[in-house]
Design a protein around this motif. Structure first.
Motif, PDB file in Angstrom:
ATOM      1  N   GLU A 218       8.544 -38.224 -28.195  1.00 55.47           N
ATOM      2  CA  GLU A 218       7.646 -39.827 -28.548  1.00 55.47           C
ATOM      3  C   GLU A 218       7.297 -39.449 -29.452  1.00 55.47           C
ATOM      4  O   GLU A 218       7.040 -38.176 -29.886  1.00 55.47           O
ATOM      5  N   PRO A 219       7.494 -40.544 -30.124  1.00 58.45           N
ATOM      6  CA  PRO A 219       7.876 -42.293 -30.146  1.00 58.45           C
ATOM      7  C   PRO A 219       9.341 -41.901 -30.154  1.00 58.45           C
ATOM      8  O   PRO A 219       9.286 -41.446 -30.433  1.00 58.45           O
ATOM      9  N   SER A 220       9.975 -42.789 -29.017  1.00 62.36           N
ATOM     10  CA  SER A 220      11.591 -43.175 -28.867  1.00 62.36           C
ATOM     11  C   SER A 220      12.185 -43.099 -30.018  1.00 62.36           C
ATOM     12  O   SER A 220      12.992 -42.930 -30.438  1.00 62.36           O
ATOM     13  N   CYS A 221      11.451 -43.683 -31.279  1.00 57.46           N
ATOM     14  CA  CYS A 221      11.937 -43.974 -32.318  1.00 57.46           C
ATOM     15  C   CYS A 221      12.471 -42.980 -33.001  1.00 57.46           C
ATOM     16  O   CYS A 221      13.416 -43.173 -33.714  1.00 57.46           O
ATOM     17  N   HIS A 222      11.945 -41.750 -32.572  1.00 57.06           N
ATOM     18  CA  HIS A 222      11.774 -40.500 -33.193  1.00 57.06           C
ATOM     19  C   HIS A 222      12.876 -39.359 -33.185  1.00 57.06           C
ATOM     20  O   HIS A 222      12.895 -38.022 -33.236  1.00 57.06           O
ATOM     21  N   ARG A 223      13.354 -40.155 -31.901  1.00 58.09           N
ATOM     22  CA  ARG A 223      14.223 -39.135 -30.917  1.00 58.09           C
ATOM     23  C   ARG A 223      15.505 -38.585 -31.583  1.00 58.09           C
ATOM     24  O   ARG A 223      15.586 -37.512 -31.237  1.00 58.09           O
TER      25      ARG A 223
END
Length: 352
Positions: A218-223
């Protein structure tokens, strides 16, 4: 595959990560939580840097490596900050001593922590080629540490939840080959709010590492990973200008012996004074009042202010003070940065 600037990477071979935990004596020292900027130099300081002798230090570099570092100092200076960077040949005259040992990784002491390191040791090391794709970012990152910045990916405002075992495994491999303790210190450990570079996380900061996919939950946008562009971001520049604003017009006022001068500054602000002693003897220079300050005295040598002595009361129940031997006919510059003030009295500085 080479990622574009700021692009999240899905499949890539990441370049080496810059770091600031060195292997030769600084790591393992107690690093107390400090107010943001407490490691910063006093504004107006001339930071002298030298490149260490290759044979003596065991390093390997050529003129291109040194030019890359010189360019990094110039890029930070071109922001219009009040710090100066001057190259010297003698390591005993340098606050910043730069080595190029390929077996020691890339790291730097943070800000004034460099003053705790003996002149026989490096305060900065570059462990890989600086002329490649990631070289500029590595240089700017380490100089960011030199001026007092910390890792942005460790900011408490980032809200990063790591897949910790994946992170340990990733950094245990080449090129870092880090033990778990160093990976924790440089990546997973979350900084206190008072240590962060700023109040908002900046994923484009030159002080952040590059991370491949699968390390961040997390944040999921940076997985899929994070790849900062390797340039000084606007928040990076704001940090530098906040602690090192351009010098004001005109010379600082002279501080007279036995006469106190009010500081009249807010938190994070700085006052400068000139000291021109009328007699050669030992003097005490001190701050008075309910305040938390750092006090640094420089001696002008050929018009160049050279560090002479300093004290930081560090939040302890005392005021910063110096006991120094000053020479008649010499000119000294006293710089005082106020971290905080409280109580009804006004903070002041005096020497006697």
């Amino acid at each position: 595959m080479r990622a574009g600037d700021g692009e999240r990477v899905r499949h890539c071979s990441l370049p080496p990560n810059p770091a600031y935990a060195p292997p030769d004596g600084l790591e393992g020292r107690r690093r107390a939580a400090l107010l943001s900027g407490r490691r910063a130099w006093l504004n107006g300081t001339v930071l002298h840097y030298c490149f260490l002798d290759e044979q003596r230090d065991g390093g390997q570099c050529d003129g291109r490596q040194r030019d890359a570092v010189r360019g990094g100092f110039q890029e930070w200076k071109d922001l219009g900050i009040g710090l100066e960077f001057a190259e010297v040949a003698d390591r005993t005259e340098a606050e910043v001593r730069i080595g190029f040992r390929r077996d020691a990784g890339s790291w730097s002491a943070v800000g004034r922590d460099a003053l705790r390191v003996g002149t026989a040791s490096r305060t900065v090391n570059f462990g890989w080629d600086l002329t490649g794709v990631s070289g500029r970012g590595t240089v700017l990152h380490q100089i960011g540490h030199v001026i007092g910045m910390v890792h942005e990916h460790q900011s408490p405002y980032a809200g990063i939840l790591w897949d910790e075992e994946a992170v340990y495994e990733d950094f245990a491999g080449p090129p870092n080959l880090w033990p778990r303790s160093r990976t924790f210190h440089n990546v997973i450990r979350r900084l206190d709010e008072s240590e962060a570079n700023g109040p908002v996380w900046d994923p484009l900061s030159v002080m952040g590492y590059r991370f491949g996919p699968g390390l961040i939950l997390e944040p999921s946008c940076h997985r899929a990973g994070i790849v900062p562009p390797g340039t000084v971001s606007e928040p990076d520049a704001a940090f530098a200008r906040r602690w090192y604003p351009p010098p004001g017009a005109g010379p600082p006022p002279e501080l007279r012996p036995f006469r106190s001068a009010p500081l009249g500054t807010g938190a994070g602000e700085q006052r400068d004074f000139v000291i021109a002693p009328r007699a050669t003897r030992d003097y005490t220079v001190g701050v008075f009042g309910e305040c938390d300050t750092v006090l640094v005295l420089f001696e002008e040598v050929g018009g160049d202010p050279r560090y002479l002595a300093g004290d930081d009361d560090g939040g302890r129940p005392r005021n910063a003070s110096l006991r120094v031997h000053l020479l008649r006919g010499r000119r000294y510059v006293l710089r005082v940065r106020v971290h905080s003030c409280w109580g009804p009295g006004q903070a002041a500085v005096m020497y006697w």
